[in-house]
Write an enzyme that holds these catalytic residues in place. Structure first.
Site, mmCIF file in Angstrom:
data_model
loop_
_atom_site.group_PDB
_atom_site.id
_atom_site.type_symbol
_atom_site.label_atom_id
_atom_site.label_comp_id
_atom_site.label_asym_id
_atom_site.label_seq_id
_atom_site.Cartn_x
_atom_site.Cartn_y
_atom_site.Cartn_z
ATOM 1 N N GLU A 136 -0.330 -7.211 -2.763
ATOM 2 C CA GLU A 136 -0.805 -6.847 -4.099
ATOM 3 C C GLU A 136 -2.269 -7.300 -4.203
ATOM 4 O O GLU A 136 -2.567 -8.487 -4.142
ATOM 5 C CB GLU A 136 0.050 -7.518 -5.176
ATOM 6 C CG GLU A 136 1.522 -7.128 -5.139
ATOM 7 C CD GLU A 136 1.771 -5.756 -5.745
ATOM 8 O OE1 GLU A 136 0.839 -5.207 -6.377
ATOM 9 O OE2 GLU A 136 2.899 -5.245 -5.606
ATOM 10 N N HIS A 153 2.003 4.033 -4.104
ATOM 11 C CA HIS A 153 1.966 4.431 -5.508
ATOM 12 C C HIS A 153 0.608 5.073 -5.745
ATOM 13 O O HIS A 153 -0.434 4.439 -5.528
ATOM 14 C CB HIS A 153 2.188 3.226 -6.423
ATOM 15 C CG HIS A 153 3.577 2.682 -6.336
ATOM 16 N ND1 HIS A 153 3.864 1.329 -6.383
ATOM 17 C CD2 HIS A 153 4.786 3.308 -6.182
ATOM 18 C CE1 HIS A 153 5.167 1.148 -6.280
ATOM 19 N NE2 HIS A 153 5.746 2.334 -6.157
ATOM 20 N N GLU A 201 -2.316 3.263 -7.434
ATOM 21 C CA GLU A 201 -2.758 1.989 -6.875
ATOM 22 C C GLU A 201 -3.664 2.316 -5.695
ATOM 23 O O GLU A 201 -3.213 2.512 -4.573
ATOM 24 C CB GLU A 201 -1.547 1.141 -6.481
ATOM 25 C CG GLU A 201 -0.681 0.785 -7.701
ATOM 26 C CD GLU A 201 0.648 0.147 -7.339
ATOM 27 O OE1 GLU A 201 0.830 -0.249 -6.165
ATOM 28 O OE2 GLU A 201 1.513 0.040 -8.235
ATOM 29 N N HIS A 254 -0.743 -2.532 -2.236
ATOM 30 C CA HIS A 254 -0.432 -2.115 -3.601
ATOM 31 C C HIS A 254 -1.462 -2.702 -4.567
ATOM 32 O O HIS A 254 -2.458 -3.293 -4.150
ATOM 33 C CB HIS A 254 0.974 -2.582 -3.987
ATOM 34 C CG HIS A 254 2.070 -1.853 -3.279
ATOM 35 N ND1 HIS A 254 2.939 -1.005 -3.925
ATOM 36 C CD2 HIS A 254 2.440 -1.852 -1.972
ATOM 37 C CE1 HIS A 254 3.801 -0.510 -3.047
ATOM 38 N NE2 HIS A 254 3.521 -1.012 -1.854
#
Length: 642
Positions: free
Chosen positions: A465, A227, A230, A373
């Site tokens: 994450e 993404h 990110e 991410h």
């Protein structure tokens, strides 16, 4: 004495014809380590005015900006030594070939990054000479200054100064190529494809035999910036590449062991187009005249997330999870290497970035992978798509649930704060989970990359994450590197868990595509090109079976102790007549695994126009306007494949 008549009619003696040393007055060559030059120069410019009107000198004036400061002032000083060469006793002195070769080795990547050819006047063989011919080093004073600076911050060892700042796509490419050049014996860069806007999806590889798969050496991949907004993962992977190179050269035994026993592939940016959108928005919000400043952590959550087609890349992969769920009750069904359904190619808009990564996955025997991410602080593992599509948050484990949990815990536990249940999260609740979660239990979505890895290949991928702030400020980059460095290294070391071996026939030939199954785990892996395999397993007793079409099955009972991370288990299979009615490999759908891009959509679109000599013809690069608008002779020698 012989005389020559000039245009003015006066006589000129041979002594007057000889070139004379003149004072250096060229603005972009004022800091060379000599004060006098001479014309004609080495490449044939007859005078200072002639040189200043040429594309060669113009290139020296803009090279710092074109390369974003990379290799500056080295390239400019080297160019000056040819275009305005040193003069001593009215004689032209040529620069040393060794200086040219050193600069070219260190800087060729910077030219590659902007699709510029190496300048012809810096041809080390044509315009530079060896020490035996009386050359001089045009970079001598620069090196002395650099040595003094290094002595003030180092004991003289090999090191890399990592700049904990954000990098543009061009800068990222330059850093990766410079790193690979510095560690060329253990590293190389390569492109897995191009983005929508034509940017290289550049990866860097580390191995004791770069460019080759070594028998029994597992391969792993790390992907960032899927993404575009990110961005922390992108930066961490750039830093990791520099760190691996530097520490290997410094003799760090842990890093040397990792690289000497593992083939590591790092793709810092899967979505460079999206990154540019996100970065430009952050830059706008830092503009003091912008009355709607929101800062980094409010970076839209969507601006730059998608690629240039506005496609979310983590929803763009084939949905093989639904196929797995629909067929899991059958006694015989494909639980690994599930083919991509034809409907995916005909009914879905497929991003070139997705296509490139799918080809990459199919081309290498990856064992584990991490996709970095942002937006939370947790490790998510497959399945990401719920076993009941109507349920948005449902625990949906794979047959390898325990392996995935151990892989996720390895990263979370080595992270500075991720596994601490007291750590402040970003809205989601992961209390008492130690910083890990099943993906579908967090939230369900189809078409994700991690599920695709697991069901289409041998690769076990987790989603990392890294934190709430998708685009943290630069002051946070170094602290984040410290929080994640050990986790990244521990993750890479995890690949050496379980068993590995080679499946051979009676003649000692490796069998490609043989299945390795473990009793009680309905997910098989397959052997690579030379018959080698890697099967992640937790300690304990396992029944492992090797099978291949046209061969006998062989099963072995193995005990994997806790104090041994990886065990060697080889198999020898005997050739037998094939009985289609009893052959697991006779499932019709298996034959379609190799039908990748059946309509040849991407291969056709990637065909590029060829010039008359058969080489690829490309559009003029962005920097061409620097030269084309000034009315000078076009420097086609700067174009690649011209």
């Amino acid at each position: 004495m012989e005389e020559t008549v000039t245009r003015a009619g006066r006589c000129r003696t041979p002594a007057e014809e000889r070139p004379q040393c003149m004072e250096m007055v060229l603005g972009y060559c004022q800091d060379v380590p000599y004060s006098h030059t001479i014309f004609p120069n080495i490449v044939g410019h007859r005078s200072r005015q002639d040189l200043e009107m040429g594309a060669e000198y113009l290139l020296l004036s803009v090279i710092h900006g074109l390369l974003n400061g990379e290799c500056s002032p080295d390239i400019r000083l080297l160019g000056c030594s040819v275009l305005a060469p040193r003069c001593q006793d009215n004689k032209l002195m040529k620069p040393c070939r060794s200086s040219c070769e050193m600069v070219k080795k260190s800087c060729i990547h910077a030219f590659d990054a902007i699709q510029m050819a190496w300048p012809y006047f810096l041809d080390c063989d044509r315009f530079f000479v060896g020490d035996e011919e009386g050359c001089y080093d045009p970079l001598s004073e620069l090196r002395e200054k650099q040595d003094v600076a290094i002595a003030n911050i180092s004991d003289g060892g090999i090191f890399t100064v990592i700049q904990f700042t954000y990098h543009t796509n061009t800068q990222m490419s330059s850093i990766l190529k410079k790193t690979a050049s510095k560690c060329s014996h253990i590293s190389q860069t390569y492109s897995i494809g191009r983005s929508v806007e034509g940017k290289d999806l550049l990866a860097i590889e580390f191995s004791n035999n770069p460019g080759q798969h070594d028998l029994l050496e597992p391969e792993i991949k790390l992907i960032g910036n899927m993404h575009g907004n990110e961005v922390l993962g992108r930066q961490l992977l750039i830093y990791l590449a520099q760190y691996l190179c530097s520490e290997y050269l410094l003799g760090n035994e842990r890093i040397q062991t990792i690289i000497n026993t593992t083939r590591i592939h790092i793709l810092p940016s899967m979505n460079p187009d999206g990154y540019e959108i996100a970065a430009s928005e952050v830059a706008d919000r830092n503009d003091p005249e912008n009355i709607n400043q929101e800062g980094h952590q409010y970076n839209g959550w969507t601006s730059g997330r998608a690629n240039a087609q506005n496609l979310d890349l983590n929803r763009n992969f084939p949905d093989l999870t639904s196929i797995f769920y629909n067929r899991r009750r059958f006694r015989h069904f494909r639980n690994n290497h599930i083919p991509i359904p034809e409907s995916y190619w005909s009914n879905k808009v497929i991003a070139p970035e997705t296509y490139a990564v799918m080809k990459w996955i199919r081309a290498h025997p990856f064992v584990i992978s991490a996709s970095l991410h942002g937006g939370e602080l947790v490790i998510s593992y497959p399945f990401d798509f719920s076993r009941h599509p109507q349920e948005e948050r449902m625990y949906s484990p794979t047959p390898d649930e325990q392996i995935f949990k151990q892989l996720a815990r390895t990263y979370a536990d080595a992270h500075a704060t991720m596994s601490n249940n007291d750590t402040e999260r970003c809205g989601a609740s992961f209390a008492n989970k130690g910083g890990i979660t099943n993906g579908a239990q967090w939230y369900s979505f189809a078409g994700g990359m991690s599920d695709f890895n697991y069901l289409h290949s041998n690769c076990y991928e987790i989603t990392v994450e890294l934190g709430c702030d998708k685009f943290p400020s630069e002051v946070e980059l170094y602290p984040e590197w410290l929080r994640n460095k050990e986790a990244l290294l521990s993750f890479m070391e995890f690949v050496h868990r379980g068993i590995k071996g080679i499946v051979k026939d009676e003649h000692g030939n490796g069998i490609k595509g043989a299945t390795i199954s473990v009793r009680g785990m309905r997910h098989d892996i397959t052997t690579a090109e030379d018959g080698d395999y890697w099967r992640l397993l937790n300690p304990g007793v396992h029944i492992v079976t090797a099978a291949a079409s046209g061969y006998t099955k062989v099963s072995k009972r193995i005990r994997l102790p806790r104090n041994i991370h990886v065990g060697r288990v080889d198999f020898v299979l005997k050739k037998v007549p094939r009985d289609p009615s009893l052959d697991y490999f006779n499932i019709p759908e298996l034959d379609s695994y190799d039908h990748f891009d059946p309509f040849n959509q991407f291969e056709q679109s990637s065909q590029r126009e060829l010039s008359e000599n058969g080489e690829e013809r490309t559009e003029k690069p962005w920097w061409w306007s620097y030269f084309s608008q000034l009315g000078i002779s076009a420097p086609t020698w700067l174009l690649r494949n011209y």
